[in-house]
Design an enzyme around this catalytic site. Structure first.
Site: not given
Ligand code: GAL
Length: 426
Positions: A175, A236
């Site tokens: 991430d 997301d």
């Molecule tokens: C976001 C990511 C998600 C998930 C989340 C976890 O930024 O895009 O898919 O991994 O963080 O905190």
């Protein structure tokens, strides 16, 4: 007279430019994607399960022992993936997302799993997952903290890559939260890619690099493809039609940029499949499955496989649709046209076959019919001189033989999709 000649000359020139542009566009469209990350992995889009959308950062195992992020959840999902037909149709990677870590690194600077929620540690979990014939994915972050606030990998890329390899991890979702500059973001994603490679273990590398770059400047996809096996571009996914639509809209608005770069070894990732949860109607689930197949997207389900209805299971395990997603030619599909609240998407497949999806975006009224002349499909080649068409979704049925001059008429439910496979008849 003089003005007429000038106008004619400029019109001819304009036409020449338009033609040259069309040839260039066709040429570029046909080019294979740029060089892919050379780890021999993800030759077709990754398939598996990822906990985030359904289970998020639930760490409350006292009150919610069945839905907190814990070893128990992954052991149970692994068992079901192996025994309920998921592995057999290709869902292979069982992936942990954020919130698996203890709040601190150990005395040697290594990440560690939360000892209460993962008492056996990640290595033991990986062994179990491997014993079921599956692979294990894990999550970390290029910056100072993960998005949920657990330890980030900045300054620890080599140690973390080695730790994951030692544990027997097979995929890393990396991430991009809490990264203090665009330079650190790019350097970090590259550094981790090389560090994973140096471990000598085969680890699929799933990035969110372009998603975090877009607000600042346009990502260089050729470079991203050299370092990542797939990459998130957009926000997301949520368990809602609005979310699925926004992902499709973003994809069509950017398709000239992102479609040509996808191919064996490197894929655009529109995020998880949310089929089998609460927010999508039957037709909307069909749309997600069909379009994720057309987009050559990683198929990472985020749902509760312990409690999933038979309809959602059958849709997710539909071998014909999975075959489109996993087609070895590895070319991502694109939206061909939009008219009257219908979208037509198509994807070239191996053996001169094509997949075509008709989406009815109108959210009022009932099923609507859409007619298209088959000459316009597959760049004029799909039904030339003729083709056999099979409808795969919403239900499988043979539509039969079509000549070059025929029209194809379909009925599509609101927010639903008709997915077709076109094959050469002769
Ligand atoms: C976001 C990511 C998600 C998930 C989340 C976890 O930024 O895009 O898919 O991994 O963080 O905190």
């Amino acid at each position: 007279m003089m003005t007429a000649t000038v106008k004619l000359v400029s019109r001819v020139r304009r036409l020449g430019c338009v033609l040259a542009f069309c040839f260039l566009a066709l040429f570029l469209w046909g080019l294979p994607g740029a060089r892919a990350l050379d780890n021999g992995l993800a030759m077709t889009p990754t398939m598996g399960w990822l906990h985030w959308e359904r289970f998020m950062c639930n760490v409350n195992c006292q009150e919610e022992p069945d839905s907190c992020v814990s070893e128990k959840l992954f052991l149970q999902i692994a068992e079901i993936m192996a025994s309920d037909g998921w592995k057999d149709v290709g869902y292979e990677y069982l992936c942990i997302d954020d919130c698996w870590m203890a709040p601190e690194r150990d005395s040697e600077g290594r990440l560690q799993a939360d000892p209460k929620r993962f008492p056996g540690g990640i290595r033991r979990l990986a062994n179990y997952v491997h014993s079921k014939g599956l692979k294990l994915g894990i999550y970390a972050d290029v910056g100072n903290k993960t998005c949920a606030g657990f330890p980030g990998s900045f300054g620890y890329y080599d140690i973390d890559a080695k730790t994951f390899a030692d544990w027997g991890v097979d995929l890393l979702k990396f991430d991009g939260c809490y990264c203090d500059s665009i330079k650190h973001l790019a350097d970090g994603y590259k550094h981790m890619s090389l560090a994973l490679n140096r471990t000598g273990r085969s680890i699929v590398y799933s990035c969110e690099w372009p998603l975090y770059m877009w607000p600042i400047f346009k990502p260089n996809y050729t470079e991203i493809r050299e370092y990542c096996n797939h990459w998130r571009n957009f926000a997301d996914v949520y368990d809602s039609w609005q979310s699925i639509r926004s992902i499709l809209d973003w994809t069509t608005s950017n398709q000239e940029r992102i479609v040509p770069v996808a191919g064996p070894g490197g894929w655009n990732d529109p995020d998880m499949l949310v089929i089998g949860n609460f927010g999508l109607s039957r037709d909307q689930q069909i749309t997600q499955m069909a379009l994720w197949a057309i987009m050559a997207a990683p198929l990472l389900m985020s749902n509760d496989l312990r409690h999933i209805c038979l309809e959602a299971k059958a849709l997710l395990q539909d071998k014909d649709v999975i075959a489109i997603n996993q087609d070895p030619l590895g070319k991502q599909g694109y939206r061909l046209r939009k008219e009257d609240n219908f979208e037509v998407w198509e994807r070239p497949l191996s053996n001169l076959a094509w997949a075509v999806a008709m989406v009815n975006l109108q959210e009022i009224g009932g099923p609507r019919s859409y007619t298209i002349s088959v000459t316009s499909l597959g760049q004029g080649l799909a039904c030339n001189p003729d083709c056999l068409i099979t409808q795969l979704l919403p239900v499988k049925r043979k539509l039969g033989f079509y000549e070059w001059t025929s029209s194809l008429k379909t009925q599509v439910n609101p927010t639903g999709t008709v997915l077709l496979r076109l094959e050469r008849a002769s």
